[in-house]
Design an enzyme around this catalytic site. Structure first.
Site, PDB file in Angstrom:
ATOM      1  CG  HIS A   1      -1.868   1.058   1.287  1.00 20.66           C
ATOM      2  ND1 HIS A   1      -3.117   0.764   1.802  1.00 20.66           N
ATOM      3  CD2 HIS A   1      -1.742   2.389   0.944  1.00 20.66           C
ATOM      4  CE1 HIS A   1      -3.746   2.083   1.696  1.00 20.66           C
ATOM      5  NE2 HIS A   1      -2.877   2.921   1.491  1.00 20.66           N
TER       6      HIS A   1
ATOM      7  CG  HIS B   1      -0.991   7.100  -1.021  1.00 24.52           C
ATOM      8  ND1 HIS B   1      -2.122   7.017  -1.614  1.00 24.52           N
ATOM      9  CD2 HIS B   1      -0.973   6.373   0.292  1.00 24.52           C
ATOM     10  CE1 HIS B   1      -3.088   6.480  -0.627  1.00 24.52           C
ATOM     11  NE2 HIS B   1      -2.440   5.964   0.257  1.00 24.52           N
ATOM     12  CG  LEU B   2       4.390   5.013  -5.856  1.00 26.73           C
ATOM     13  CD1 LEU B   2       4.962   4.456  -7.128  1.00 26.73           C
ATOM     14  CD2 LEU B   2       5.596   5.364  -5.019  1.00 26.73           C
ATOM     15  NE  ARG B   3       0.324  11.737  -2.493  1.00 28.53           N
ATOM     16  CZ  ARG B   3      -0.643  11.405  -1.541  1.00 28.53           C
ATOM     17  NH1 ARG B   3      -1.847  10.567  -1.974  1.00 28.53           N
ATOM     18  NH2 ARG B   3      -0.696  11.563  -0.469  1.00 28.53           N
TER      19      ARG B   3
ATOM     20  CE  LYS C   1      -7.699   1.978   0.025  1.00 29.26           C
ATOM     21  NZ  LYS C   1      -6.771   2.875   0.169  1.00 29.26           N
TER      22      LYS C   1
ATOM     23  CG  HIS D   1      -9.670   4.611   3.856  1.00 33.90           C
ATOM     24  ND1 HIS D   1      -8.490   5.141   3.887  1.00 33.90           N
ATOM     25  CD2 HIS D   1     -10.549   4.849   5.065  1.00 33.90           C
ATOM     26  CE1 HIS D   1      -8.442   5.833   4.928  1.00 33.90           C
ATOM     27  NE2 HIS D   1      -9.517   5.696   5.685  1.00 33.90           N
TER      28      HIS D   1
ATOM     29  CG  HIS E   1      -4.764   2.155   6.373  1.00 36.56           C
ATOM     30  ND1 HIS E   1      -6.051   2.389   6.659  1.00 36.56           N
ATOM     31  CD2 HIS E   1      -4.486   2.863   4.788  1.00 36.56           C
ATOM     32  CE1 HIS E   1      -6.602   2.906   5.561  1.00 36.56           C
ATOM     33  NE2 HIS E   1      -5.640   3.213   4.834  1.00 36.56           N
TER      34      HIS E   1
ATOM     35  CG  ASP F   1      -1.301   4.960   4.138  1.00 37.55           C
ATOM     36  OD1 ASP F   1      -1.545   5.316   2.632  1.00 37.55           O
ATOM     37  OD2 ASP F   1      -1.998   5.287   5.022  1.00 37.55           O
TER      38      ASP F   1
HETATM   39  C1  NCD Z   1      -3.578   8.991   2.149  1.00 36.83           C
HETATM   40  C2  NCD Z   1      -3.105  10.269   1.062  1.00 36.83           C
HETATM   41  O1  NCD Z   1      -2.598  11.035   1.375  1.00 36.83           O
HETATM   42  O2  NCD Z   1      -3.538   9.927  -0.042  1.00 36.83           O
HETATM   43  N1  NCD Z   1      -3.384   9.715   3.562  1.00 36.83           N
HETATM   44  C3  NCD Z   1      -3.426   9.067   4.750  1.00 36.83           C
HETATM   45  O3  NCD Z   1      -3.359   9.772   5.661  1.00 36.83           O
HETATM   46  N2  NCD Z   1      -3.286   7.771   4.856  1.00 36.83           N
HETATM   47  C4  NCD Z   1      -4.942   8.576   1.909  1.00 36.83           C
HETATM   48  C5  NCD Z   1      -5.227   7.189   2.499  1.00 36.83           C
HETATM   49  O4  NCD Z   1      -4.607   6.160   2.654  1.00 36.83           O
HETATM   50  O5  NCD Z   1      -6.203   7.302   3.476  1.00 36.83           O
HETATM   51 ZN    ZN Z   2      -3.378   5.181   1.995  1.00 37.65          ZN
END
Ligand code: NCD
Ligand code: ZN
Length: 349
Positions: free
Chosen positions: A13, A15-17, A97, A144, A179, A255
């Site tokens: 899990h 987030h690579l944006r 997701k 989530h 998470h 995450d």
């Molecule tokens: C994540 C994000 O910034 O994209 N933020 C977070 O607090 N975990 C989104 C997510 O996984 O809930």
């Molecule tokens: Zn996340």
């Protein structure tokens, strides 16, 4: 020991944006992961095959070693385009997701409201055809798990009844509760998973280390703020016990969720950028509990098994006992543990 070797991680899990942020953050995952499951809450979101096509190209430029595993963001519009789901799969998506409306970064206006989540038993529920198609295709459902409309600290516990309904309605759908942060969720997953291998959960590094005290106990610390928000000491302790347990249905999902410092400090964005310290801090954590032997299972093997992927025969990561000063910022983003000195350094060629 002064040296630890470890197979490259499976980050289930991250987030690579996209755009410039992708270029900045991807190398931190690339340096230590064999595979990663990339979250789809970019802006715009990865919710049509066309968007996934162009996102794949961007990611391919930024990851040189890590094998990307994609996800798509579930939207109610997809109910009108069920053929998209097999297209997502052909494009390398292994999971969809589900973001309940409004509970985290980029989850507003999805229509996946509390009412929709609490009425899955109705034939007319708009998520049902979509989830049935995911089940048929063997796509994993990543959740989530926070229920909109609840008090923020209760949202995860309240969501567990939705998980119950999903497991009952879709008998071969595989589900990852992402998470998790509470005693309730740990109990739920361990009791269910014992009878049902379709359910797994991920744990982040930061939830093993933080409680709500880090966020608001003294001065407000926006850099410790993430969703789900870190909870009470007893919750954290339950997560630690779970991470150290010999339990095949829990695995690492960092995450890691970068935001510019300015966005975290001024807009209060949720998310912790842990990729720059992920492997170093995990080794430290498992060593502190004298449990280094468990780390490959937790951080690599169980996710491979759950996602039905073969183990990769890659050169191991080598960590040496040498102080590692975590930078204060990386191109305007504050990494987890900024300014701390960690005992382990990743040896990089
Ligand atoms: C994540 C994000 O910034 O994209 N933020 C977070 O607090 N975990 C989104 C997510 O996984 O809930
Ligand atoms: Zn996340």
């Amino acid at each position: 020991v002064d040296e630890v070797t470890l197979p490259p991680l499976f980050d289930a899990h991250v987030h690579l944006r996209d755009g410039r942020m992708l270029e900045i953050v991807a190398p931190y995952t690339d340096r230590c992961c064999s595979r990663c499951v990339i979250m789809p809450n970019t802006q715009p979101p990865l919710d049509t095959p066309l968007r996934l096509v162009s996102y794949r190209q961007a990611v391919a430029h930024s990851l040189t070693r890590t094998q990307p595993l994609y996800t798509f963001k579930i939207s109610l519009e997809q109910t009108q385009h069920l053929n998209w789901l097999s297209q997502f799969q052909s494009l390398g998506a292994i999971a969809g997701k589900l973001y309940p409306e409004g509970v985290t970064t980029n989850s507003a206006h999805t229509g996946i409201s509390r009412d929709v989540l609490l009425s899955l038993d109705r034939q007319t529920n708009p998520l049902r055809p979509l989830l049935a198609e995911m089940e048929r295709l063997g796509l994993v459902l990543c959740l989530h798990g926070e229920l909109p409309g609840e008090f923020c600290l209760d949202r995860e516990s309240a969501f567990l009844e939705v998980v119950d309904e999903l497991l009952a309605l879709f008998p071969s759908l595989r589900i990852v509760l992402e998470h998790i942060t509470t005693v309730d969720a740990v109990r739920y997953v361990t009791s269910h998973a014992a009878k049902d291998d379709r359910l797994a959960c991920t744990l982040t590094l930061h939830h093993l280390l933080l409680t709500l005290d880090h966020v608001v106990g003294d001065a407000l610390d926006p850099h410790s703020f993430c969703k789900p928000v870190a909870k009470a000491p007893e919750d954290r302790e339950a997560l630690v016990r779970l991470a150290l347990a010999d339990f095949s249905q829990v695995f690492l999902g960092s995450d890691s969720a970068p935001h510019l410092c300015s966005s975290k400090e001024h807009q209060g964005c949720a998310g912790i950028f842990s990729a720059p310290v992920l492997v170093e801090r995990l080794v430290q954590f498992f060593e502190e509990y004298d449990a280094l032997a468990l780390l490959p299972d937790f951080a690599v093997r169980r996710a491979e098994h759950f996602y039905r992927l073969p183990s990769l025969d890659l050169p191991p990561l080598v960590l040496v006992r040498r102080p590692f000063l975590v930078p204060e910022t990386i191109q305007g983003i504050r990494p987890f543990g900024a300014g701390e000195t960690l005992p382990w350094t990743l040896h990089q060629e």
